[in-house]
Motif scaffolding. Structure first.
Motif, short mmCIF file in Angstrom:
data_model
loop_
_atom_site.label_atom_id
_atom_site.label_comp_id
_atom_site.label_asym_id
_atom_site.label_seq_id
_atom_site.Cartn_x
_atom_site.Cartn_y
_atom_site.Cartn_z
N LEU A 83 0.83 -1.20 0.00
CA LEU A 83 0.00 0.00 0.00
C LEU A 83 0.87 1.26 0.00
O LEU A 83 0.62 2.20 -0.76
CB LEU A 83 -0.92 0.00 1.21
CG LEU A 83 -1.79 1.26 1.39
CD1 LEU A 83 -2.82 1.36 0.27
CD2 LEU A 83 -2.49 1.24 2.74
N LEU A 84 1.88 1.28 0.85
CA LEU A 84 2.77 2.44 0.91
C LEU A 84 3.45 2.68 -0.43
O LEU A 84 3.58 3.82 -0.88
CB LEU A 84 3.82 2.23 1.99
CG LEU A 84 3.37 2.43 3.44
CD1 LEU A 84 4.44 1.95 4.40
CD2 LEU A 84 3.05 3.90 3.70
N HIS A 85 3.91 1.61 -1.06
CA HIS A 85 4.58 1.77 -2.35
C HIS A 85 3.64 2.36 -3.39
O HIS A 85 4.07 3.13 -4.27
CB HIS A 85 5.12 0.42 -2.83
CG HIS A 85 5.85 0.50 -4.12
ND1 HIS A 85 7.09 1.09 -4.25
CD2 HIS A 85 5.51 0.08 -5.37
CE1 HIS A 85 7.48 1.02 -5.51
NE2 HIS A 85 6.54 0.41 -6.20
N VAL A 134 4.90 12.84 8.74
CA VAL A 134 3.72 13.42 8.10
C VAL A 134 3.28 12.58 6.91
O VAL A 134 2.09 12.38 6.66
CB VAL A 134 3.99 14.88 7.68
CG1 VAL A 134 2.82 15.42 6.85
CG2 VAL A 134 4.19 15.76 8.90
N GLY A 135 4.26 12.05 6.16
CA GLY A 135 3.91 11.20 5.02
C GLY A 135 3.12 9.97 5.43
O GLY A 135 2.15 9.60 4.76
N ILE A 136 3.52 9.34 6.53
CA ILE A 136 2.76 8.19 7.03
C ILE A 136 1.38 8.63 7.50
O ILE A 136 0.36 8.00 7.19
CB ILE A 136 3.53 7.51 8.18
CG1 ILE A 136 4.87 6.96 7.67
CG2 ILE A 136 2.69 6.39 8.81
CD1 ILE A 136 5.81 6.50 8.77
N PHE A 137 1.33 9.73 8.23
CA PHE A 137 0.08 10.27 8.76
C PHE A 137 -0.90 10.59 7.63
O PHE A 137 -2.13 10.46 7.80
CB PHE A 137 0.39 11.53 9.56
CG PHE A 137 -0.80 12.26 10.12
CD1 PHE A 137 -1.34 11.92 11.35
CD2 PHE A 137 -1.37 13.33 9.42
CE1 PHE A 137 -2.42 12.61 11.87
CE2 PHE A 137 -2.44 14.03 9.94
CZ PHE A 137 -2.98 13.67 11.17
N ASN A 138 -0.40 11.00 6.49
CA ASN A 138 -1.26 11.41 5.37
C ASN A 138 -1.89 10.23 4.63
O ASN A 138 -2.69 10.44 3.72
CB ASN A 138 -0.48 12.27 4.39
CG ASN A 138 -0.31 13.70 4.88
OD1 ASN A 138 -1.03 14.16 5.76
ND2 ASN A 138 0.66 14.40 4.32
N VAL A 139 -1.54 9.00 5.00
CA VAL A 139 -2.19 7.84 4.40
C VAL A 139 -3.51 7.62 5.12
O VAL A 139 -3.56 7.11 6.24
CB VAL A 139 -1.29 6.58 4.50
CG1 VAL A 139 -2.02 5.37 3.90
CG2 VAL A 139 0.03 6.81 3.79
N ARG A 140 -4.58 8.04 4.50
CA ARG A 140 -5.91 7.91 5.09
C ARG A 140 -6.46 6.52 4.83
O ARG A 140 -6.29 5.95 3.75
CB ARG A 140 -6.87 8.96 4.51
CG ARG A 140 -6.42 10.41 4.73
CD ARG A 140 -6.43 10.77 6.21
NE ARG A 140 -6.23 12.19 6.43
CZ ARG A 140 -5.08 12.76 6.74
NH1 ARG A 140 -4.00 12.01 6.87
NH2 ARG A 140 -4.98 14.06 6.94
N LEU A 141 -7.16 5.97 5.82
CA LEU A 141 -7.71 4.63 5.71
C LEU A 141 -9.19 4.65 6.08
O LEU A 141 -9.67 5.57 6.76
CB LEU A 141 -6.93 3.69 6.63
CG LEU A 141 -5.47 3.48 6.20
CD1 LEU A 141 -4.65 2.81 7.29
CD2 LEU A 141 -5.38 2.68 4.92
N PRO A 142 -9.95 3.65 5.64
CA PRO A 142 -11.41 3.72 5.78
C PRO A 142 -11.96 3.48 7.18
O PRO A 142 -13.08 3.90 7.48
CB PRO A 142 -11.92 2.66 4.80
CG PRO A 142 -10.77 1.72 4.61
CD PRO A 142 -9.54 2.55 4.75
N SER A 143 -11.20 2.80 8.06
CA SER A 143 -11.75 2.49 9.38
C SER A 143 -10.62 2.13 10.33
O SER A 143 -9.46 1.94 9.92
CB SER A 143 -12.75 1.33 9.29
OG SER A 143 -12.14 0.17 8.76
N ILE A 144 -10.96 2.02 11.61
CA ILE A 144 -9.99 1.61 12.63
C ILE A 144 -9.67 0.12 12.47
O ILE A 144 -10.55 -0.68 12.20
CB ILE A 144 -10.56 1.89 14.04
CG1 ILE A 144 -10.73 3.39 14.25
CG2 ILE A 144 -9.66 1.31 15.12
CD1 ILE A 144 -11.43 3.76 15.55
N GLY A 145 -8.41 -0.23 12.64
CA GLY A 145 -7.99 -1.63 12.53
C GLY A 145 -6.56 -1.71 12.07
O GLY A 145 -5.70 -0.98 12.54
#
Length: 394
Positions: A107-109, A170-181
């Motif tokens: 996902l990060l890549h 900040v780059g990691i923080f900016n990866v938005r995800l759909p829900s907690i988990g």
């Protein structure tokens, strides 16, 4: 943070007893005695390339990491799980853990390639493979571990490095995800599928739909552990009640952006950050990651913190490990926090708001976690709660 004793976990073989040839803790282990053939075959089956030599790079609670010198092409890295029991539940847990790490790296890549995380080239989760364990093959990142590099950096280079850390955080923080988990897998189109949080200490996943549910689960688990009231001159039940009240009141409900789930690397310690030319060259060990509300996802780097578990008066985090030289003194740390904050503010005002609005809640959850493993941790939680209550009183 409290250290992890894998010998007490129900799904692990004691490290010294794990039979894997790749177990660096086994008696008589020698680098030159490693049986290369299983790994060579496993890599060849996946990539069609031959391994010439394996060099131990590091080891963790559940994984061992080797650099692979290849017959052709650049060196690669193998990350092998090695100390899990063979029963169905333990095996499932092991596969789940490594498969989620593979998923978040992919996902990060795809969505945030500027984050210097290793690229997954191939993986094999079958315990019956030639290696005899789940493993992955990744690109090789270069640099020194932060704790080794830090003492050698000049004052200007330290500032440059902390600015680089801000960019990565900040780059990691900016990866938005759909829900907690946590990231369980990806769709064929590369979108994340979020599963439950998979903790270290239990085989039971944590299901949470909201931040309040997440907090409640964390507190329920911590307060259900056996505690000896005779060790303390304050009431534990009363403390637990006050902590619950404080935790719920600390949720930043006035800002919906603080509740948006973001990617969180849960083990961003200096051993998992690599440095080259005073810049972050690698962030590794993504097996402990979560998708949590933004107010929990923003944080200062641990080595420049002097709050909560890093406050010397609580005597929880000794500023001696791995070496005292890798921890800046308090005045320098304060200056570097300002550097970090200013660099982060240029990139994301939301990150900086989360630093502030989630501070009490993050500190509370850290201290609660430490309270389950030591008398000092419980006393620190009590002292911290008293200080916060006095500071925030009208």
């Amino acid at each position: 943070m409290p250290s992890l004793d894998t010998n007490k976990l129900p799904f692990c073989i004691p490290q010294s007893e794990a039979p894997s040839t790749y177990n660096p803790f086994r008696a008589g282990y020698k680098q030159e005695d490693i049986d290369m053939q299983p790994l060579n075959e496993g890599v060849y089956n996946l990539l069609g390339r031959e391994v010439v030599r394996a060099i131990l790079l590091g080891r963790g609670s559940f994984n061992v990491v080797y650099e692979l010198e290849m017959r052709t092409g650049p060196p690669l890295v193998a990350r092998i799980q090695w100390n899990f029991k063979a029963d169905a539940i333990s095996s499932c847990w092991a596969v789940e853990k490594i498969s989620r790490e593979v998923a978040v790296l992919k996902l990060l890549h795809r969505v945030s390639p500027q984050i210097p995380a290793p690229r997954v080239l191939a993986c094999d989760f079958d315990f019956k493979n030639t290696v005899g364990a789940p493993f992955m093959i990744m690109s090789r990142l270069y640099g020194e571990d932060q704790w080794m590099a830090w003492p050698k950096l000049s004052g200007d280079d330290r500032v440059t490095f902390v600015k680089s850390l801000a960019t990565s955080f900040v780059g990691i923080f900016n990866v938005r995800l759909p829900s907690i988990g946590s990231v369980e897998t990806l769709t064929p189109g590369g979108l994340p599928i979020i599963g439950s949080i998979l903790p270290y200490m239990t085989l039971l996943p944590i299901e949470c739909a909201t931040l309040e549910q997440y907090i409640t689960r964390q507190l329920d688990h911590a307060f259900a552990q056996p505690h000896d009231q005779a060790l303390y001159d304050f009431s534990l039940p009363d403390l637990f009640d006050r902590i619950r009240t404080l935790a719920i009141s600390a949720i930043p409900r006035d800002d919906h952006t603080m509740l948006v789930p973001v990617l969180v690397h849960m083990d961003l310690r200096s051993k998992n950050i690599m440095v080259k030319d005073a810049t972050v060259s690698g962030i590794v060990d993504w097996e402990i990651h979560s998708s949590l509300p933004a107010c929990l996802g923003a944080t200062y780097p641990e080595f420049i913190r002097y709050d909560a578990i890093y406050d010397p008066k609580y005597e929880i985090q000794p500023r001696l490990m791995p070496t005292k030289e890798c921890w800046p003194l308090e005045d320098e740390a304060a200056t570097l926090r300002n550097v970090f904050r200013e660099a982060a503010s240029v990139l994301s005002s939301t990150f900086v708001r989360a630093l502030d609005k989630g501070a009490i809640l993050r500190q509370l959850l850290e201290l609660v976690s430490c309270s389950t493993v030591s008398e000092k941790g419980m006393k620190a939680l009590f002292m911290w709660e008293q200080e916060v209550t006095q500071r925030t009183a009208p």
